[in-house]
Design a protein around this motif. Structure first.
Motif, PDB file in Angstrom:
ATOM      1  N   LEU A 116       0.830  -1.204   0.000  1.00 15.20           N
ATOM      2  CA  LEU A 116       0.000   0.000   0.000  1.00 15.20           C
ATOM      3  C   LEU A 116       0.868   1.259   0.000  1.00 15.20           C
ATOM      4  O   LEU A 116       1.985   1.263   0.506  1.00 15.20           O
ATOM      5  CB  LEU A 116      -0.911   0.006   1.226  1.00 15.20           C
ATOM      6  N   ALA A 117       0.282   2.314  -0.537  1.00 19.85           N
ATOM      7  CA  ALA A 117       0.980   3.598  -0.649  1.00 19.85           C
ATOM      8  C   ALA A 117       0.557   4.528   0.480  1.00 19.85           C
ATOM      9  O   ALA A 117      -0.463   4.290   1.110  1.00 19.85           O
ATOM     10  CB  ALA A 117       0.631   4.237  -1.985  1.00 19.85           C
ATOM     11  N   PRO A 118       1.294   5.626   0.658  1.00 20.55           N
ATOM     12  CA  PRO A 118       2.660   5.808   0.181  1.00 20.55           C
ATOM     13  C   PRO A 118       3.643   5.140   1.137  1.00 20.55           C
ATOM     14  O   PRO A 118       3.246   4.794   2.234  1.00 20.55           O
ATOM     15  CB  PRO A 118       2.837   7.325   0.187  1.00 20.55           C
ATOM     16  N   SER A 119       4.882   5.010   0.650  1.00 25.45           N
ATOM     17  CA  SER A 119       5.482   5.341  -0.627  1.00 25.45           C
ATOM     18  C   SER A 119       4.864   4.448  -1.691  1.00 25.45           C
ATOM     19  O   SER A 119       4.594   3.292  -1.422  1.00 25.45           O
ATOM     20  CB  SER A 119       6.969   5.069  -0.619  1.00 25.45           C
ATOM     21  N   TRP A 120       4.657   4.999  -2.878  1.00 25.05           N
ATOM     22  CA  TRP A 120       4.063   4.185  -3.937  1.00 25.05           C
ATOM     23  C   TRP A 120       4.959   3.009  -4.241  1.00 25.05           C
ATOM     24  O   TRP A 120       6.168   3.129  -4.331  1.00 25.05           O
ATOM     25  CB  TRP A 120       3.822   5.022  -5.191  1.00 25.05           C
ATOM     26  N   ASN A 121       4.318   1.873  -4.404  1.00 24.86           N
ATOM     27  CA  ASN A 121       5.058   0.638  -4.584  1.00 24.86           C
ATOM     28  C   ASN A 121       4.081  -0.356  -5.183  1.00 24.86           C
ATOM     29  O   ASN A 121       2.944  -0.453  -4.730  1.00 24.86           O
ATOM     30  CB  ASN A 121       5.550   0.160  -3.202  1.00 24.86           C
ATOM     31  N   ILE A 122       4.512  -1.042  -6.229  1.00 24.40           N
ATOM     32  CA  ILE A 122       3.569  -1.958  -6.877  1.00 24.40           C
ATOM     33  C   ILE A 122       3.909  -3.411  -6.593  1.00 24.40           C
ATOM     34  O   ILE A 122       3.283  -4.311  -7.134  1.00 24.40           O
ATOM     35  CB  ILE A 122       3.541  -1.733  -8.406  1.00 24.40           C
ATOM     36  N   TRP A 123       4.916  -3.637  -5.711  1.00 23.95           N
ATOM     37  CA  TRP A 123       5.383  -5.010  -5.531  1.00 23.95           C
ATOM     38  C   TRP A 123       4.656  -5.737  -4.402  1.00 23.95           C
ATOM     39  O   TRP A 123       3.829  -5.145  -3.713  1.00 23.95           O
ATOM     40  CB  TRP A 123       6.909  -4.992  -5.324  1.00 23.95           C
ATOM     41  N   THR A 124       5.038  -6.975  -4.214  1.00 17.86           N
ATOM     42  CA  THR A 124       4.198  -7.815  -3.362  1.00 17.86           C
ATOM     43  C   THR A 124       4.360  -7.535  -1.871  1.00 17.86           C
ATOM     44  O   THR A 124       5.446  -7.191  -1.387  1.00 17.86           O
ATOM     45  CB  THR A 124       4.451  -9.319  -3.661  1.00 17.86           C
ATOM     46  N   GLU A 125       3.242  -7.658  -1.149  1.00 20.68           N
ATOM     47  CA  GLU A 125       3.205  -7.572   0.297  1.00 20.68           C
ATOM     48  C   GLU A 125       1.798  -7.963   0.709  1.00 20.68           C
ATOM     49  O   GLU A 125       0.844  -7.678  -0.019  1.00 20.68           O
ATOM     50  CB  GLU A 125       3.501  -6.133   0.774  1.00 20.68           C
ATOM     51  N   GLN A 126       1.662  -8.601   1.880  1.00 13.98           N
ATOM     52  CA  GLN A 126       0.350  -9.158   2.216  1.00 13.98           C
ATOM     53  C   GLN A 126      -0.540  -8.220   3.035  1.00 13.98           C
ATOM     54  O   GLN A 126      -1.665  -8.573   3.355  1.00 13.98           O
ATOM     55  CB  GLN A 126       0.548 -10.462   3.008  1.00 13.98           C
ATOM     56  N   THR A 127      -0.041  -7.038   3.356  1.00 12.62           N
ATOM     57  CA  THR A 127      -0.813  -6.183   4.266  1.00 12.62           C
ATOM     58  C   THR A 127      -2.175  -5.808   3.703  1.00 12.62           C
ATOM     59  O   THR A 127      -3.139  -5.664   4.437  1.00 12.62           O
ATOM     60  CB  THR A 127      -0.006  -4.921   4.624  1.00 12.62           C
ATOM     61  N   ASP A 128      -2.268  -5.648   2.347  1.00  5.97           N
ATOM     62  CA  ASP A 128      -3.553  -5.213   1.790  1.00  5.97           C
ATOM     63  C   ASP A 128      -4.672  -6.205   2.116  1.00  5.97           C
ATOM     64  O   ASP A 128      -5.722  -5.834   2.628  1.00  5.97           O
ATOM     65  CB  ASP A 128      -3.447  -4.945   0.273  1.00  5.97           C
ATOM     66  N   SER A 129      -4.435  -7.492   1.862  1.00  9.17           N
ATOM     67  CA  SER A 129      -5.514  -8.464   2.109  1.00  9.17           C
ATOM     68  C   SER A 129      -5.696  -8.740   3.599  1.00  9.17           C
ATOM     69  O   SER A 129      -6.827  -8.850   4.085  1.00  9.17           O
ATOM     70  CB  SER A 129      -5.244  -9.764   1.350  1.00  9.17           C
ATOM     71  N   LEU A 130      -4.568  -8.801   4.334  1.00  8.94           N
ATOM     72  CA  LEU A 130      -4.696  -9.113   5.771  1.00  8.94           C
ATOM     73  C   LEU A 130      -5.406  -7.991   6.518  1.00  8.94           C
ATOM     74  O   LEU A 130      -6.083  -8.228   7.522  1.00  8.94           O
ATOM     75  CB  LEU A 130      -3.320  -9.391   6.373  1.00  8.94           C
ATOM     76  N   ALA A 131      -5.286  -6.760   5.998  1.00 12.34           N
ATOM     77  CA  ALA A 131      -5.980  -5.638   6.633  1.00 12.34           C
ATOM     78  C   ALA A 131      -7.494  -5.781   6.498  1.00 12.34           C
ATOM     79  O   ALA A 131      -8.246  -5.095   7.171  1.00 12.34           O
ATOM     80  CB  ALA A 131      -5.518  -4.316   6.018  1.00 12.34           C
ATOM     81  N   GLN A 132      -7.947  -6.659   5.623  1.00  7.76           N
ATOM     82  CA  GLN A 132      -9.383  -6.889   5.454  1.00  7.76           C
ATOM     83  C   GLN A 132      -9.841  -8.109   6.262  1.00  7.76           C
ATOM     84  O   GLN A 132     -10.940  -8.632   6.044  1.00  7.76           O
ATOM     85  CB  GLN A 132      -9.727  -7.092   3.963  1.00  7.76           C
ATOM     86  N   ARG A 133      -8.999  -8.527   7.188  1.00  4.10           N
ATOM     87  CA  ARG A 133      -9.251  -9.713   7.991  1.00  4.10           C
ATOM     88  C   ARG A 133     -10.656  -9.754   8.583  1.00  4.10           C
ATOM     89  O   ARG A 133     -11.335 -10.783   8.533  1.00  4.10           O
ATOM     90  CB  ARG A 133      -8.220  -9.715   9.137  1.00  4.10           C
ATOM     91  N   ASP A 134     -11.142  -8.626   9.118  1.00  2.11           N
ATOM     92  CA  ASP A 134     -12.383  -8.645   9.895  1.00  2.11           C
ATOM     93  C   ASP A 134     -13.628  -8.306   9.079  1.00  2.11           C
ATOM     94  O   ASP A 134     -14.686  -8.022   9.625  1.00  2.11           O
ATOM     95  CB  ASP A 134     -12.265  -7.691  11.082  1.00  2.11           C
ATOM     96  N   THR A 135     -13.478  -8.358   7.746  1.00  2.81           N
ATOM     97  CA  THR A 135     -14.650  -8.067   6.916  1.00  2.81           C
ATOM     98  C   THR A 135     -15.528  -9.295   6.741  1.00  2.81           C
ATOM     99  O   THR A 135     -16.584  -9.223   6.122  1.00  2.81           O
ATOM    100  CB  THR A 135     -14.232  -7.579   5.516  1.00  2.81           C
ATOM    101  N   GLY A 136     -15.056 -10.455   7.241  1.00  6.49           N
ATOM    102  CA  GLY A 136     -15.900 -11.650   7.135  1.00  6.49           C
ATOM    103  C   GLY A 136     -15.687 -12.450   5.866  1.00  6.49           C
ATOM    104  O   GLY A 136     -16.456 -13.359   5.568  1.00  6.49           O
ATOM    105  N   TRP A 137     -14.669 -12.095   5.085  1.00  5.02           N
ATOM    106  CA  TRP A 137     -14.394 -12.857   3.870  1.00  5.02           C
ATOM    107  C   TRP A 137     -13.557 -14.091   4.186  1.00  5.02           C
ATOM    108  O   TRP A 137     -12.677 -14.050   5.041  1.00  5.02           O
ATOM    109  CB  TRP A 137     -13.637 -12.013   2.851  1.00  5.02           C
ATOM    110  N   ILE A 138     -13.819 -15.153   3.477  1.00  2.07           N
ATOM    111  CA  ILE A 138     -12.906 -16.293   3.479  1.00  2.07           C
ATOM    112  C   ILE A 138     -11.662 -15.833   2.728  1.00  2.07           C
ATOM    113  O   ILE A 138     -11.779 -15.155   1.713  1.00  2.07           O
ATOM    114  CB  ILE A 138     -13.560 -17.505   2.770  1.00  2.07           C
ATOM    115  N   GLN A 139     -10.470 -16.176   3.264  1.00  3.18           N
ATOM    116  CA  GLN A 139      -9.235 -15.779   2.564  1.00  3.18           C
ATOM    117  C   GLN A 139      -8.348 -16.992   2.350  1.00  3.18           C
ATOM    118  O   GLN A 139      -8.044 -17.716   3.305  1.00  3.18           O
ATOM    119  CB  GLN A 139      -8.458 -14.749   3.388  1.00  3.18           C
ATOM    120  N   ILE A 140      -7.921 -17.194   1.103  1.00  4.44           N
ATOM    121  CA  ILE A 140      -7.090 -18.358   0.783  1.00  4.44           C
ATOM    122  C   ILE A 140      -5.826 -17.896   0.058  1.00  4.44           C
ATOM    123  O   ILE A 140      -5.909 -17.198  -0.962  1.00  4.44           O
ATOM    124  CB  ILE A 140      -7.859 -19.368  -0.099  1.00  4.44           C
TER     125      ILE A 140
END
Ligand SMILES: Cc1cc2nc3c(=O)[nH]c(=O)nc-3n(C[C@H](O)[C@H](O)[C@H](O)COP(=O)(O)OP(=O)(O)OC[C@H]3O[C@@H](n4cnc5c(N)ncnc54)[C@H](O)[C@@H]3O)c2cc1C
Ligand code: SF4
Ligand code: SF4
Lengths: 390, 544
Positions: A116-140
């Protein structure tokens, strides 16, 4: 000839593996907004719908918020629905992620992990999906392009059995834009595995209801309770469907993958494509006689507490390697693993490592360093930064 | 005590949803304002005396449907090729686009569409009513009334003392302003519609007014105001008639005039006579009773053209006396303050010739006294109804000198009144819905673009010909380019913005037009905000 023998092997980038999974799942509505590194999924699916290879409606939108809104609606209208995004796009969807769960729309979404930005970065990291942990989605989470294709198909099956939205996660570039041989199954076989989608509350145009209705305190909690129950059910369904999948397609997945664990004293815990690097490093350590193995977390929500306890109990030490961080505390897989182990019998000390943020390479030597660091340490620590220049 | 909420979680539906069907409780019930799609009047149409459906015909033009454009244009103006040349275009003054960059060149668009259709028009009516109408005078007013009455299926007979129709337009308006071919084509269209002409027949001399009244179900008086009305001053009889000059020139004569000449007049005829004199080789001066700034808007265009061509003006002056000395005309003039002669301002001026070009007056001599009071006709302004049953009046015969568009409107509205009379209905003057102001235009949708200039001759080119048309108008390409600038104020041109923006898909597209589904419209007002042209109003559902 058995159906599975009609499979074709092709070399595919991870994003195209997703597209083929979506095609084989006979998705009926797609809506997505371009964002690196997801864009080629949407492009490929747009191609497929344009040529008729996939008989679906592709709804173009002006933002990710609208994309997820569109597929929630189409899912509730009774159409199998798909979207894909990454990073900022997922963050923009946040409000509607809760909505999908609350409305029990079994949408499947692929999120390509990107920092996630900033700093702008297009490479891999898991924070974006893990930050949605409590939305009730199944995550695989996934490790290879084949697994991505397989999981996309599986995701629809699981989502539609428990009516929960499901997120399939793969790493930016390392999977999304890297080619690997992938087996593409014959349509008939996938059809056998994945029946047409139905929703018990699908909109009936002769007797329409407003979905997402108001619920006062007297009702609200029961709806929430039902979502929790559905997640618990999802854990059983995951097991069942991965079994069935193994029978039909010959590939066995589980909530967690166990690698060289039989006699292991030390366990490295991680998720995603870094596991491949770790497996290579662990194999080298094994040659040196180190008793080390890997537990790769595949299913993050619902969290497979029992499996984690079964695998980790009684080990000497555990290191969790997180490609993500929850500021103010630690890596997220670490946090979850420790929470699952609390109260377990023969609980080993657990060390939290954060590495490879913003797409920084995690090399075999880094894994070996982490292993040796863990072995040396007496007291576990929540957050040990690997490779940061301080 | 019975529990109020006696249910289990397992008994709830999977998705939280309304228990009853939304068919009976659609979201439309949430609304306190509702959008109403309602065409309005554009300021241009509101200002056009004959209410040409301007945004309507321009829209068809933009869409490339020239026949439809012509159709819409002819609804309220039977002679766009004439107004497209002669009208003073008051419609362009309030044009909303004028507040943004420059007003639309409406008159030129009208001319383009009119000329396109000139040879196509003139269809006989589908049904005959069997009613008969006589029209006295085949000038513009009589022609306009004939057009509309004939299209309603009535038998129409025009009586004119001249050998051909057109009145002023045929005999006085110069060829460089209105080619005879255009007028002939309009007359030809009337002929094709089945209008009958009785020419070289003066009512009152060759046929009596009473006889007409007997023979016809209704009579329209449209005999114009062309009787000379010169002021009385000593020596006025020594001066030449500018009217006769115009007529001669229109008929092909090229009399020799040179040197300083004066034109006396009180309207645009004076300006036009001066322009003709300029073309004949003279150096004309117009002696005009009011100040320059008092020239009425309707005469300004001709004034400007005259000035460009080198015509000179003496404003706020009136003639007191004329004499002939040594072959010259000595004219005594004095300042005029609008009411009186300003004392001690007399002066003499010497001219080769002086032409009289005062606006004419109506001659009602052939009519019975019952229809007149003190020599003027009594008639309703719109319907033209007179105290005599079945007798109506249109055009300059009742209004005095007027611009062509007012005369056309008079012919048109009187035709509507006569039609109602013949059918035994009461005539109701047409009403207009509310006018769309500039504040209702969402200008973000319209890129700035300058007005497309029409092709015109330069002043030097103009003064060298009495027959070459001075304004050449638009090609189709130019017309389309100009038409695209129109905001189409208050007229739904099916742009689809409301359909695209409605967040609830409650605006449906039915037969190529938007239609609100009030069952589901929540009344958010986005459509109204996004309509570029003020067609959608938010109307309060009910008073609280
Ligand atoms: C030189 C000149 C230039 C003009 N330029 C412009 C311009 O640029 N723009 C503009 O807006 N307006 C212009 N006008 C005004 C315009 O021409 C008139 O508004 C219009 O033509 C008046 O039409 P009408 O039908 O009322 O009268 P007329 O045109 O006078 O028609 C009356 C008709 O009735 C006939 N008639 C009269 N009495 C009888 C009778 N007893 N029996 C039978 N027939 C009879 C006459 O022969 C004539 O044909 C101009 C006028 C003139 C004179
Ligand atoms: S008739 Fe005259 S005022 Fe009416 S639209 Fe045409 S140019 Fe404008
Ligand atoms: S923009 Fe068009 S519709 Fe609006 S006032 Fe001008 S000419 Fe009329």
């Amino acid at each position: 000839m058995k159906l599975i023998e009609k499979s074709q092997y092709t070399v595919l980038k991870g994003n195209y593996a997703v597209a083929h999974g979506v095609r084989l799942a006979r998705v009926e509505v797609i809506s997505a907004y371009p964002i690196t590194p997801q864009t080629t999924i949407a492009e490929k699916l747009a191609d497929m719908t344009a040529t008729g290879e996939l008989k679906a409606r592709f709804i173009t939108v002006e933002s990710e918020h609208s994309a997820i809104s569109a597929v929630i609606a189409s899912s509730l209208a009774g159409a199998r629905s798909f979207t894909a995004t990454a990073s900022q796009g997922l963050a923009l969807m946040h409000e509607m992620l809760h909505w999908a769960t609350g409305a029990r729309a079994p949408v499947v979404m692929v999120n390509v992990n990107r920092a996630l930005a900033p700093s702008w970065n297009i490479w891999t990291e898991q924070t974006d999906s893990l930050a949605q942990r409590d939305t009730g989605w199944i995550q695989i989470y996934n490790e290879s392009n084949q697994e991505v294709l397989d999981t996309t198909i599986l995701a629809f099956k699981i989502a539609e059995r428990v009516y929960l939205p499901t997120m399939v996660v793969l790493d930016a570039f390392i999977l999304s834009h890297t080619s690997e041989p992938v087996e593409i199954y014959p349509q008939e076989l996938v059809d056998e595995f994945l029946p047409p989608y139905e929703h018990p509350n699908a909109i009936n145009f002769d007797d329409p209801r407003a979905i997402g209705a108001f619920a006062r305190p007297e009702y609200y909690m029961e709806f929430r309770y039902n979502i929790q129950k559905a997640h618990e059910e999802a854990l059983r369904v995951f097991k069942e469907e991965t079994e069935l999948f193994a029978d039909m397609f010959g590939r066995k997945y589980d909530t967690v993958e166990e690698f060289m664990l039989d006699d292991a004293d030390y366990v490295l815990v991680l998720a995603g494509s870094t596991a491949t690097t770790a497996k290579y490093a662990v194999a080298q350590l094994r040659e040196r006689g180190e008793k080390v193995g890997i537990m790769r977390i595949k299913l993050f929500r619902p969290f497979p507490v029992e499996d984690v306890r079964r695998v980790l109990s009684g080990r000497k030490k555990v290191a969790v390697i997180d490609r993500n961080v929850s500021f103010g505390h630690s890596g997220i897989f670490y946090m979850e693993t420790r929470a699952a182990m609390y109260g377990a019998k023969d609980r080993p000390p657990i060390f939290g490592y954060v590495a490879g943020l913003g797409g920084r390479d995690v090399r075999p030597q880094d894994i070996i360093d982490i292993y040796e660091d863990m072995k040396r340490r007496e007291e576990p620590e929540n957050i040990i930064w690997k490779g940061v220049r301080v | 005590m019975a529990k109020k909420y006696d249910f289990k979680a397992s008994e709830l539906p999977i998705s939280p949803m309304t228990l009853t069907t939304t068919l009976e409780n659609p979201t439309g019930g949430w609304r306190s304002f509702k959008p109403v799609i309602k065409n309005k009047t554009a300021p241009c149409t509101a200002t056009c005396p004959t209410k040409v459906l301007i945004p309507h015909f321009i829209d068809s033009l933009v869409k490339g449907d020239l026949d439809m454009a012509a159709n819409l244009l002819h609804r309220n103006n039977p002679f766009p090729s004439i107004t497209g040349r002669l009208c003073h275009a008051p419609c362009e003054l309030p044009c909303n686009r004028g507040k943004y960059d420059e007003p639309i060149s409406i008159k030129q668009l009208e001319r383009f569409v009119g000329d396109y259709y000139l040879d196509k028009k003139g269809k006989p009516p589908r049904r005959e009513t069997g009613k008969r109408v006589a029209i006295v005078g085949g000038g513009l007013a009589g022609m306009a009334a004939a057009y509309y009455l004939r299209s309603k299926g009535h038998e129409v007979v025009i009586y004119d003392r001249n050998p051909n129709l057109g009145g002023y337009l045929r005999y006085y308006v110069p060829e460089y302003r209105l080619p005879l071919a255009v007028l002939d084509a309009e007359v030809g269209a009337l002929e094709r519609m089945g209008v009958k002409f009785v020419l070289n027949t003066e009512v009152g001399k060759d046929i009596g007014f009473e006889e007409l009244k007997e023979k016809y179900d209704a009579v329209i008086l449209a005999h114009g105001s062309s009787a000379p009305a010169n002021p009385d001053f000593p020596g006025v009889e020594l001066l030449k008639s500018g009217w006769d000059l115009m007529k001669e020139v229109r008929e092909g004569a090229r009399p020799k005039v040179s040197g300083k000449v004066a034109v006396l007049g009180n309207g645009y005829t004076a300006f036009e006579v001066a322009r003709v004199l300029r073309r004949l080789g003279a150096d004309p001066f117009v002696i005009y009773p009011t100040a320059k700034i008092r020239i009425p808007f309707s005469d300004r265009e001709i004034f400007t053209l005259a000035e460009e061509e080198g015509v000179k003006f003496f404003f706020a002056k009136v003639p007191l006396k004329a004499e002939r000395r040594n072959g010259k005309v000595i004219l005594t003039v004095a300042e005029w303050d609008g009411k009186d002669i300003v004392p001690a301002t007399e002066r003499e001026m010497e001219f080769e010739e002086v032409f009289l070009a005062y606006e004419g007056t109506a001659d009602h001599g052939f009519l019975p006294d019952t229809i007149r009071t003190d020599g003027t006709l009594k008639a309703d302004r719109r319907s033209g109804e007179t105290p005599l049953e079945g007798v109506f009046v249109a055009g300059e015969s009742v209004s005095g000198p007027s611009p062509v568009v007012n005369v056309i409107y008079s012919g048109r509205s009187v035709a509507a009144a006569v039609d109602a009379y013949l059918r035994g209905r009461t005539y109701t003057p047409e009403s207009m819905p509310e006018v769309v102001g500039y504040e209702r235009i969402v200008t973000d949708y319209f890129p700035k673009a300058p007005r497309v200039p029409e092709m015109r001759l330069s002043p030097t080119e103009r003064i060298h010909s009495l027959t070459r048309e001075e304004v050449l108008g638009y090609t189709q390409e130019l017309a389309m380019k100009e038409a695209e600038r129109c905001f189409n104020c208050g007229f739904c041109n099916a742009c689809g913005n409301c359909y695209v923006f409605c967040p609830d898909y409650t605006i449906k597209w039915v037969h190529g037009r938007p239609k609100v589904d009030y069952e589901y419209c929540k009344g958010c007002g986005v459509c109204s905000e996004e309509c570029p042209r003020g067609v959608i109003d938010m109307v309060k559902e009910r008073e609280f």
